[in-house]
Design an enzyme around this catalytic site. Structure first.
Site, PDB file in Angstrom:
ATOM      1  N   ASP A   1       0.821  -1.217   0.000  1.00  0.00           N
ATOM      2  CA  ASP A   1       0.000   0.000   0.000  1.00  0.00           C
ATOM      3  C   ASP A   1       0.852   1.262   0.000  1.00  0.00           C
ATOM      4  OD1 ASP A   1       0.816  -0.708   2.659  1.00  0.00           O
ATOM      5  OD2 ASP A   1      -0.682   0.667   3.477  1.00  0.00           O
TER       6      ASP A   1
ATOM      7  N   GLU B   1       0.171  -1.549   5.554  1.00  0.00           N
ATOM      8  CA  GLU B   1       1.290  -1.208   6.446  1.00  0.00           C
ATOM      9  C   GLU B   1       1.108   0.206   6.979  1.00  0.00           C
ATOM     10  OE1 GLU B   1       5.276   0.368   7.624  1.00  0.00           O
ATOM     11  OE2 GLU B   1       3.930   1.133   6.094  1.00  0.00           O
TER      12      GLU B   1
HETATM   13 ZN   LIG Z   1       6.827   2.286   3.799  1.00  0.00          ZN
END
Ligand SMILES: [Zn+2]
Length: 370
Positions: free
Chosen positions: A76, A137
């Site tokens: 992401d 993340e």
């Molecule tokens: Zn990163």
């Protein structure tokens, strides 16, 4: 997957992958890894993370080598990151429009793909390889936190996701606590019956003033991020909320500062005559790699093999590396050359992506030697 690192990187940044919408870039990577001979699994984490895909876990058995190397990056990107139009000038890639580039972390993914393609294409021993590409993340490491246990079955883990030049190695990151607190007082008319009231804002203010904030010591920080409360100037506020955090590279210090912040809030509530409800969350566990660890020696030597001077440092931020380290895997978060990440000025030199790929290849080669 066609072409060299620049082509791969440009293909990746052109695929939209905001947090929790990583499915398309995940399929692209799954196809590339399958083509290279990996067995690709998408784990069951989507129902936990809310993403439109699970994490990607790809494995390739080693040749004449039992050790396992985990190579990880995240799928992401932070917003604004849709419709990225990359432009290349003098070997540096930027985004033309009002978006980030997405080198965080597609530079990391590119370096992994280039390095494993090189390894697969050459004869000789190699370790078992496990490529783990995580979702969400940027939303508190949500994907990595939901990985299945077998994802941590490695001897060394490289997380390709740090700022800094190739050769820079993050060897420590903090334990991180956050909290949300609700101070509960009693509302009353501020002019007619203030005696009947109990100010939640006063409790919150006293609590914040009693806390040690900012950089508390070399390894420890604390912050109040938001304060809200009250309704009107003529009403004693019945509710005030604050959110905050503390972090430390030293586990015991994180606990001490957490306890001190907690105490400051409870003492303030009691002093003013109200109550406070506090919810603490452990965002992630910290880690510090010992200077004399054999894995650090291996990774440092690999940097030299690839022509880079290894530089170790600790960071105040977390990454998926915290999750791998907490699971007991010796973990290093590697500098990938990304500049001004999380801003629309984000850019990267393509030679830095090649450099990081070279370091990953050198780690593979050193592990194969045993
Ligand atoms: Zn990163």
């Amino acid at each position: 997957m066609r072409g060299g690192s620049l082509d791969i990187f440009l293909d990746l940044v052109r695929i939209d992958s905001p947090t929790r919408r990583e499915a398309e870039v995940c399929s692209w990577c799954a196809a590339a890894l399958t083509e290279l001979g990996f067995t690709v699994e998408i784990d069951d984490s989507a129902s936990i993370t809310g993403s439109d895909t699970g994490n990607l876990i790809a494995t390739l058995p080693g040749v004449q080598c039992d050790a396992t190397l985990i190579l990880s990056a995240h799928l992401d990107c932070v917003d604004p990151c849709t419709g990225v139009i990359p432009s290349v000038e003098d070997g540096v890639v930027r985004s033309e429009g009002p978006t980030v580039l997405g080198a965080d972390d597609k530079a990391g993914i590119t370096a992994i793909l280039v390095a494993v393609a090189r390894t697969v294409g050459s004869a000789g021993p190699r370790p078992n390889l496990m490529v783990i590409l995580t979702t969400a993340e940027e939303a508190g490491l949500a994907g990595a936190k939901a990985l299945p246990p077998h994802a941590f079955d490695g001897d060394v883990c490289l997380v390709l996701d740090a700022a800094g030049d190739p050769g820079s190695i993050v060897v420590g990151a903090p334990t991180h606590y956050t909290f949300a607190a609700r101070f509960l007082g009693v509302a009353a008319h501020a002019g007619i019956a203030p005696e009947k009231g109990c100010s939640a804002l006063e409790m919150a203010a006293q609590a914040v003033c009693a806390m040690q904030l900012g950089r508390i010591d070399e390894h420890t920080t604390a912050n109040i991020g938001r304060i809200e409360g009250g309704t009107a100037t003529n009403v004693i506020p019945a509710l005030a909320t604050i959110t905050g955090e503390c972090r430390s590279l030293v586990r015991s210090r994180a606990e001490e500062v957490r306890a001190a912040m907690d105490r400051a809030m409870r003492t303030a509530a009691e002093a003013v005559g109200g109550i406070v409800e506090i919810e603490w969350s452990l965002e992630y566990e910290g880690f510090v790699v010992a200077e004399d660890s054999s894995e650090l020696k291996l990774v440092s030597e690999a940097c030299r093999d690839a022509g880079f001077n290894p530089t170790t440092f600790t960071t105040g931020g977390g990454s998926d590396g915290n999750i791998f380290a907490a699971a007991g895997v010796p973990t290093f978060v590697m500098g990938c050359g990304m500049q001004d990440a999380h801003s629309i000025n984000e850019h990267i030199a393509i030679q830095d992506i090649d450099g990081v790929a070279g370091i990953v290849s050198a780690v593979i080669a050193r592990m194969a030697k045993g």
